[in-house]
Design a protein around this motif. Structure first.
Motif, PDB file in Angstrom:
ATOM      1  N   ALA A   8       0.170   7.897   0.664  1.00  0.00           N
ATOM      2  CA  ALA A   8       0.861   7.535   0.414  1.00  0.00           C
ATOM      3  C   ALA A   8       2.463   7.542   1.263  1.00  0.00           C
ATOM      4  CB  ALA A   8       1.734   9.241   0.144  1.00  0.00           C
ATOM      5  N   ALA A   9       3.190   6.908   1.466  1.00  0.00           N
ATOM      6  CA  ALA A   9       4.282   6.028   2.707  1.00  0.00           C
ATOM      7  C   ALA A   9       5.065   6.644   2.252  1.00  0.00           C
ATOM      8  CB  ALA A   9       4.093   4.935   2.756  1.00  0.00           C
ATOM      9  N   ILE A  10       5.685   8.385   2.182  1.00  0.00           N
ATOM     10  CA  ILE A  10       6.625   9.179   1.304  1.00  0.00           C
ATOM     11  C   ILE A  10       8.050   8.614   1.704  1.00  0.00           C
ATOM     12  CG2 ILE A  10       5.139  10.750   1.145  1.00  0.00           C
ATOM     13  CD1 ILE A  10       5.792  11.953   3.213  1.00  0.00           C
ATOM     14  N   SER A  11       8.095   8.064   2.842  1.00  0.00           N
ATOM     15  CA  SER A  11      10.143   8.310   3.378  1.00  0.00           C
ATOM     16  C   SER A  11       9.897   6.966   4.127  1.00  0.00           C
ATOM     17  CB  SER A  11      10.031   9.270   4.447  1.00  0.00           C
ATOM     18  OG  SER A  11       9.102   9.407   5.289  1.00  0.00           O
ATOM     19  N   GLY A  12       9.300   6.461   4.875  1.00  0.00           N
ATOM     20  CA  GLY A  12      10.151   4.699   5.178  1.00  0.00           C
ATOM     21  C   GLY A  12      11.278   5.434   6.176  1.00  0.00           C
ATOM     22  N   ALA A  13      11.520   4.520   7.090  1.00  0.00           N
ATOM     23  CA  ALA A  13      13.121   4.785   7.957  1.00  0.00           C
ATOM     24  C   ALA A  13      13.740   3.450   7.157  1.00  0.00           C
ATOM     25  CB  ALA A  13      12.484   4.244   9.188  1.00  0.00           C
ATOM     26  N   GLU A  14      13.762   3.367   6.282  1.00  0.00           N
ATOM     27  CA  GLU A  14      14.778   1.414   5.307  1.00  0.00           C
ATOM     28  C   GLU A  14      15.421   2.240   4.112  1.00  0.00           C
ATOM     29  OE1 GLU A  14      11.482   1.208   7.026  1.00  0.00           O
ATOM     30  OE2 GLU A  14      12.377   0.125   9.005  1.00  0.00           O
ATOM     31  N   VAL A  15      14.710   2.866   3.434  1.00  0.00           N
ATOM     32  CA  VAL A  15      14.692   2.837   1.712  1.00  0.00           C
ATOM     33  C   VAL A  15      16.187   4.499   2.173  1.00  0.00           C
ATOM     34  CG1 VAL A  15      13.149   1.908   0.932  1.00  0.00           C
ATOM     35  CG2 VAL A  15      12.930   4.343   1.526  1.00  0.00           C
ATOM     36  N   THR A  16      17.090   4.331   0.964  1.00  0.00           N
ATOM     37  CA  THR A  16      17.998   5.352   1.179  1.00  0.00           C
ATOM     38  C   THR A  16      18.166   6.075  -0.392  1.00  0.00           C
ATOM     39  OG1 THR A  16      19.608   4.073   0.761  1.00  0.00           O
ATOM     40  CG2 THR A  16      19.581   4.541   2.209  1.00  0.00           C
ATOM     41  N   LYS A  17      18.765   6.803  -0.374  1.00  0.00           N
ATOM     42  CA  LYS A  17      18.701   8.060  -1.859  1.00  0.00           C
ATOM     43  C   LYS A  17      19.582   6.855  -2.363  1.00  0.00           C
ATOM     44  CE  LYS A  17      18.616  12.779  -0.290  1.00  0.00           C
ATOM     45  NZ  LYS A  17      17.367  13.295  -0.811  1.00  0.00           N
ATOM     46  N   GLU A  18      20.772   6.630  -2.076  1.00  0.00           N
ATOM     47  CA  GLU A  18      21.128   5.340  -2.544  1.00  0.00           C
ATOM     48  C   GLU A  18      20.653   4.424  -3.400  1.00  0.00           C
ATOM     49  OE1 GLU A  18      22.717   5.968   0.818  1.00  0.00           O
ATOM     50  OE2 GLU A  18      23.547   7.516  -0.563  1.00  0.00           O
ATOM     51  N   MET A  19      19.666   3.957  -2.729  1.00  0.00           N
ATOM     52  CA  MET A  19      18.690   3.098  -3.064  1.00  0.00           C
ATOM     53  C   MET A  19      17.644   3.749  -4.849  1.00  0.00           C
ATOM     54  SD  MET A  19      16.613   1.206  -0.099  1.00  0.00           S
ATOM     55  CE  MET A  19      18.009   0.315   0.781  1.00  0.00           C
ATOM     56  N   LEU A 230       9.886   0.871  -4.434  1.00  0.00           N
ATOM     57  CA  LEU A 230      10.750   2.488  -5.464  1.00  0.00           C
ATOM     58  C   LEU A 230      10.455   2.877  -6.613  1.00  0.00           C
ATOM     59  CD1 LEU A 230      14.065   2.226  -3.027  1.00  0.00           C
ATOM     60  CD2 LEU A 230      12.190   3.801  -2.808  1.00  0.00           C
ATOM     61  N   TYR A 231       9.890   1.782  -7.290  1.00  0.00           N
ATOM     62  CA  TYR A 231       9.746   1.490  -8.909  1.00  0.00           C
ATOM     63  C   TYR A 231       8.723   1.396  -9.425  1.00  0.00           C
ATOM     64  CZ  TYR A 231      14.499  -0.684  -8.186  1.00  0.00           C
ATOM     65  OH  TYR A 231      15.510  -0.405  -8.321  1.00  0.00           O
ATOM     66  N   LEU A 232       8.339   1.786 -10.562  1.00  0.00           N
ATOM     67  CA  LEU A 232       7.210   2.528 -10.859  1.00  0.00           C
ATOM     68  C   LEU A 232       7.071   0.885 -11.906  1.00  0.00           C
ATOM     69  CD1 LEU A 232       4.405   4.936 -11.392  1.00  0.00           C
ATOM     70  CD2 LEU A 232       6.362   5.882 -13.600  1.00  0.00           C
ATOM     71  N   GLU A 233       7.903   0.639 -12.202  1.00  0.00           N
ATOM     72  CA  GLU A 233       7.270  -0.570 -12.972  1.00  0.00           C
ATOM     73  C   GLU A 233       8.629  -1.157 -13.104  1.00  0.00           C
ATOM     74  OE1 GLU A 233       7.574   0.152 -17.553  1.00  0.00           O
ATOM     75  OE2 GLU A 233       5.877   1.284 -16.902  1.00  0.00           O
ATOM     76  N   LYS A 234       8.549  -2.287 -13.716  1.00  0.00           N
ATOM     77  CA  LYS A 234      10.447  -3.346 -13.439  1.00  0.00           C
ATOM     78  C   LYS A 234      11.494  -2.438 -13.664  1.00  0.00           C
ATOM     79  CE  LYS A 234      12.147  -7.649 -13.776  1.00  0.00           C
ATOM     80  NZ  LYS A 234      12.616  -8.555 -14.841  1.00  0.00           N
ATOM     81  N   GLY A 235      12.207  -2.163 -12.971  1.00  0.00           N
ATOM     82  CA  GLY A 235      13.653  -1.684 -13.975  1.00  0.00           C
ATOM     83  C   GLY A 235      13.358   0.238 -13.786  1.00  0.00           C
ATOM     84  N   VAL A 236      12.194   0.647 -13.464  1.00  0.00           N
ATOM     85  CA  VAL A 236      12.347   2.135 -13.990  1.00  0.00           C
ATOM     86  C   VAL A 236      11.878   2.214 -12.485  1.00  0.00           C
ATOM     87  CG1 VAL A 236      10.726   4.264 -14.842  1.00  0.00           C
ATOM     88  CG2 VAL A 236      11.392   1.484 -16.404  1.00  0.00           C
ATOM     89  N   LEU A 237      12.949   3.013 -11.702  1.00  0.00           N
ATOM     90  CA  LEU A 237      12.593   3.952 -10.438  1.00  0.00           C
ATOM     91  C   LEU A 237      11.291   5.270 -10.435  1.00  0.00           C
ATOM     92  CD1 LEU A 237      16.652   4.561  -9.770  1.00  0.00           C
ATOM     93  CD2 LEU A 237      14.575   3.280  -8.745  1.00  0.00           C
TER      94      LEU A 237
END
Ligand code: KMH
Ligand code: ZN
Length: 271
Positions: A8-19, A230-237
């Protein structure tokens, strides 16, 4: 077939809470996300750390805090810190977590474009310096390969005596600037590895689960997580990294691959 290691790549460096508001920044949030992934079946946590405001850092002290917090809630999980960090960081900055002697850490095997004007720089001399440091510290490299030339770069490091067999690769497809995340390209990449190598597949964005399915049936291993998707499926975070891991576990059940525990993963990876 061997059991399936889920990273599990839980955090990364590029993704944000806004996303996605569940992206972890603080140590507490990182521990929460690691536990959600571990409880769902991940045996490896690929870790980037942030300052509390979300800024990516490779600070050794921050990694140390995160290691402790994760092991408090998942005592046997394998922590695989990044030496990739974020675009623009120096090699010295990026290498800091190796001083903590993790069991395994990433080693990015070449330079590629990284979207817009960004370039993820990993020159030959950097690859050599990273491999030398990891060898000296007894840290197993997870060789990150974003296109075929990077496999060849890794094999050159092996010929120089800087890597020990069996090698372990993470085939990362779908980076904006490198190889596409297609079944054809994953089969080609996995087929280009030494026969005794172990490997994991990472699909960036919407291809995450397609590549996971291919890797499961091919006998590879799988990485999922907010760093990549960030998505479980299309349109679903996804509400947590655990939800992404759970989806892979369901796929593995259907495709008849047992899930590796951290002890299984240590045996398979020779840690
Ligand atoms: N954040 C990327 C620039 C790694 O962890 O080694 C690099 C990366 C690879 O994530
Ligand atoms: Zn990473």
């Amino acid at each position: 077939m061997e059991k399936l290691i889920i990273t599990a790549a839980i955090s990364g460096a590029e993704v944000t809470k806004e996303m996605n508001p569940a992206v972890p920044y603080t140590i507490e949030e990182i521990a929460r996300e690691a536990k959600s992934a571990y409880d769902a079946g991940a045996s490896v946590i690929h870790l980037h750390v942030r300052w509390d405001n979300g800024t990516p850092t490779q600070d050794k002290g921050r990694f140390k805090e995160a290691f402790h917090a994760i092991h408090n809630v998942c005592p046997d999980v394998i922590i695989l810190p990044s030496t990739g960090g974020a675009v623009g960081m120096t090699a010295e900055e990026r290498l800091q977590p190796i001083d903590l002697k993790p069991e395994i850490a990433t080693l990015d095997c070449g330079t590629c474009n990284f979207g817009g004007d960004d370039i993820f720089v990993n020159t030959e001399n950097m690859n050599i310096a990273f491999a030398e440091k990891m060898l000296a510290m007894g840290v197993k490299p997870e060789l990150e390969v974003f296109e075929k030339g990077m496999i060849d770069n890794a094999l050159k490091l092996y010929k120089k005596g800087l890597l020990k067999a069996p090698l372990h690769f993470n085939i990362v497809l779908g980076v904006n600037g490198a190889m596409a995340a297609t079944t054809r390209d994953l089969v080609y990449m996995a087929g280009s590895l030494p026969s005794d190598a172990t490997w994991c597949a990472t699909g960036i964005g919407r291809s995450e689960f397609e590549l996971a399915a291919v890797a499961i049936v091919m006998g590879g291993n799988v990485r999922v997580g907010f760093e990549d998707n960030l998505y479980l499926e299309k349109g679903v975070l996804a509400k947590s990294n655990g939800e992404l891991v759970t989806k892979v576990v369901k796929m593995a059940n259907i495709l008849k691959r047992e899930i590796a525990s951290p002890a299984d993963a240590r045996r398979i990876l020779g840690l």
